[in-house]
Design an enzyme around this catalytic site. Structure first.
Site, PDB file in Angstrom:
ATOM      1  N   LEU A   1       0.823  -1.208   0.000  1.00  0.00           N
ATOM      2  CA  LEU A   1       0.000   0.000   0.000  1.00  0.00           C
ATOM      3  C   LEU A   1       0.853   1.251   0.000  1.00  0.00           C
ATOM      4  O   LEU A   1       1.712   1.432   0.866  1.00  0.00           O
ATOM      5  CB  LEU A   1      -0.930   0.027   1.214  1.00  0.00           C
ATOM      6  CG  LEU A   1      -1.939   1.180   1.230  1.00  0.00           C
ATOM      7  CD1 LEU A   1      -2.898   1.088   0.047  1.00  0.00           C
ATOM      8  CD2 LEU A   1      -2.731   1.202   2.526  1.00  0.00           C
ATOM      9  N   TRP A   2       0.605   2.113  -1.001  1.00  0.00           N
ATOM     10  CA  TRP A   2       1.179   3.452  -1.043  1.00  0.00           C
ATOM     11  C   TRP A   2       0.334   4.310  -0.092  1.00  0.00           C
ATOM     12  O   TRP A   2      -0.792   4.696  -0.423  1.00  0.00           O
ATOM     13  CB  TRP A   2       1.090   4.013  -2.455  1.00  0.00           C
ATOM     14  CG  TRP A   2       2.097   3.612  -3.483  1.00  0.00           C
ATOM     15  CD1 TRP A   2       2.903   4.466  -4.176  1.00  0.00           C
ATOM     16  CD2 TRP A   2       2.385   2.304  -4.013  1.00  0.00           C
ATOM     17  NE1 TRP A   2       3.671   3.762  -5.095  1.00  0.00           N
ATOM     18  CE2 TRP A   2       3.374   2.439  -5.003  1.00  0.00           C
ATOM     19  CE3 TRP A   2       1.906   1.015  -3.724  1.00  0.00           C
ATOM     20  CZ2 TRP A   2       3.892   1.350  -5.716  1.00  0.00           C
ATOM     21  CZ3 TRP A   2       2.410  -0.067  -4.428  1.00  0.00           C
ATOM     22  CH2 TRP A   2       3.392   0.100  -5.401  1.00  0.00           C
TER      23      TRP A   2
ATOM     24  N   ILE B   1       4.238  -1.512   3.529  1.00  0.00           N
ATOM     25  CA  ILE B   1       3.789  -0.120   3.445  1.00  0.00           C
ATOM     26  C   ILE B   1       4.828   0.701   2.699  1.00  0.00           C
ATOM     27  O   ILE B   1       6.016   0.663   3.025  1.00  0.00           O
ATOM     28  CB  ILE B   1       3.572   0.482   4.847  1.00  0.00           C
ATOM     29  CG1 ILE B   1       2.420  -0.213   5.577  1.00  0.00           C
ATOM     30  CG2 ILE B   1       3.338   1.990   4.761  1.00  0.00           C
ATOM     31  CD1 ILE B   1       1.052   0.037   4.983  1.00  0.00           C
ATOM     32  N   LYS B   2       4.377   1.443   1.687  1.00  0.00           N
ATOM     33  CA  LYS B   2       5.236   2.408   1.015  1.00  0.00           C
ATOM     34  C   LYS B   2       4.872   3.798   1.504  1.00  0.00           C
ATOM     35  O   LYS B   2       3.704   4.194   1.454  1.00  0.00           O
ATOM     36  CB  LYS B   2       5.077   2.333  -0.496  1.00  0.00           C
ATOM     37  CG  LYS B   2       5.957   3.347  -1.236  1.00  0.00           C
ATOM     38  CD  LYS B   2       5.588   3.467  -2.700  1.00  0.00           C
ATOM     39  CE  LYS B   2       6.424   4.571  -3.356  1.00  0.00           C
ATOM     40  NZ  LYS B   2       5.969   4.898  -4.717  1.00  0.00           N
ATOM     41  N   GLN B   3       5.858   4.535   1.967  1.00  0.00           N
ATOM     42  CA  GLN B   3       5.604   5.859   2.528  1.00  0.00           C
ATOM     43  C   GLN B   3       6.737   6.809   2.157  1.00  0.00           C
ATOM     44  O   GLN B   3       7.887   6.388   2.001  1.00  0.00           O
ATOM     45  CB  GLN B   3       5.477   5.771   4.055  1.00  0.00           C
ATOM     46  CG  GLN B   3       5.122   7.065   4.764  1.00  0.00           C
ATOM     47  CD  GLN B   3       3.833   7.674   4.265  1.00  0.00           C
ATOM     48  OE1 GLN B   3       3.858   8.509   3.354  1.00  0.00           O
ATOM     49  NE2 GLN B   3       2.706   7.247   4.840  1.00  0.00           N
TER      50      GLN B   3
END
Length: 360
Positions: A204-205, A241-243
């Protein structure tokens, strides 16, 4: 002798005046509170979850590919910018990437764990490459051809299509804080549940998007707000998680001040006991919100520019020392000559392969 002198000189030199600070900083939150990346990552973390054997196999394939294979770290090439920013804005600097095959070739040549891109790109070459590098299909996008332009992630692909072309994972973006975020949360939650049923992993972005976040600083990059976005992301069972790398803090207070109304809920101890203004501490708070690192945090490499190597290596050092599990770098790599893109990926990966760069 300082820690700066004990790491590979090439890495230290790219960090410049920040080298000693970034390489010797002791984090506010103890690493003992976190689940940290390692060769046994899937066995140690995901084998305890409700993920099916097929999902475990997909996760293991992700973590067992490329130069970072079996380290617990990820290096991913993402190319969804042809939709997110337009093909012209993305590929005019290096027109070879209008050809979808060159996107896959870059990821393989660079030793990436996976390539994350659109259904169209992967579908156009899937029979040639699906067995050579893990595919991640980005399911939703924000297109900028509708007038007036709007910020909204809409579904472009289905989970079944991703599975049919041989993907091991799906990805999606939620614009947390936007008026459309409630719908996006529901859509992505349903898609992730279906992806797990099909045996694929989920990424998830977790991006913030609302004009109210732009005040004296860009609070889209605030540790407290991005940390909460991460926590919402793992709640809908994102495996990774992409952050964006945090650059500031106190986003809750800034929004409340700008709007003249109360906003959300936080706790003063976030700012006194759990964070400082150091980038490693701000990023560690992002990791903490990913179930204390049970779901891996990968930070994005950001836009391309004159200092791509220095910025990418700095981000990798911060992510690794904070307890993150890797870097996802797009424009910095594909908007430069092919061999330079490969070289930049290798420089990023060298940070994660270096035992001298330790968890803070």
């Amino acid at each position: 002798m300082t820690a700066t002198l004990s790491v590979p000189s090439a890495i230290a030199s790219w960090l410049g005046d920040e080298a000693e600070d970034l390489l010797t900083h002791q984090a506010k939150i103890s690493k003992d509170l976190l689940h940290l990346p390692g060769p046994d990552w899937v066995d140690r973390i995901f084998a305890l979850t409700d993920r099916s054997p097929q999902v475990l196999r997909s996760l293991q394939q992700l973590y067992s590919s490329g130069r970072l294979a079996n380290t617990g770290y990820l290096s991913i090439l993402p190319v969804d910018q042809g939709i997110e920013h337009s093909a012209a804005a993305s590929f005019a600097p290096n027109p070879i990437y209008f050809d979808s095959e060159n996107i896959i070739r870059l990821a393989i040549s660079a030793g990436c764990n996976a390539v994350a891109t659109t259904l169209g790109v992967l579908g156009s070459v899937s029979r040639k490459y699906a067995h050579k590098i893990p595919f991640i299909v980005k399911l939703n996008h924000n297109e900028l051809l509708t007038y007036p332009n709007q910020s909204d992630q809409i579904m472009f692909a289905s989970v079944e299509q991703a599975w049919n072309l041989g993907a091991v994972a799906v990805g999606a973006t939620i614009y947390f804080g936007s008026p459309e975020s409630t719908r996006q949360i529901q859509e992505v939650s349903q898609a992730f549940a279906q992806a797990h049923e099909y045996g694929m992993a989920t990424i998830l972005w977790c991006y913030l998007r609302n004009d109210i976040f732009k005040q004296d600083k860009d609070y889209h990059l605030a540790a407290d707000l991005t940390g909460q976005a991460n926590h919402l992301g793992v709640t809908i069972q994102a495996d990774i998680i992409k952050q964006k790398l945090p650059e500031c803090n106190n986003g809750y207070a800034a929004v409340a001040k700008a709007s003249g109304h109360s906003y959300g809920k936080t706790d003063s101890r976030v700012y006194s006991d759990l964070t400082t203004d150091h980038p490693i501490d701000l990023t560690r708070y992002q990791v903490l919100n990913c179930y204390a690192g049970r779901m891996g945090l990968i930070n994005s490499g950001g836009a391309s520019g004159k200092s791509d190597f220095a910025e990418a290596i700095r981000t990798a050092v911060i992510n690794k020392r904070a307890g993150g599990c890797g870097l996802i770098s797009g424009r910095k790599t594909f908007q430069r000559p092919f061999e330079e893109g490969v070289k930049l990926f290798h420089a990023i990966q060298d940070v994660y392969l270096s035992p001298e760069i330790a968890i803070a």
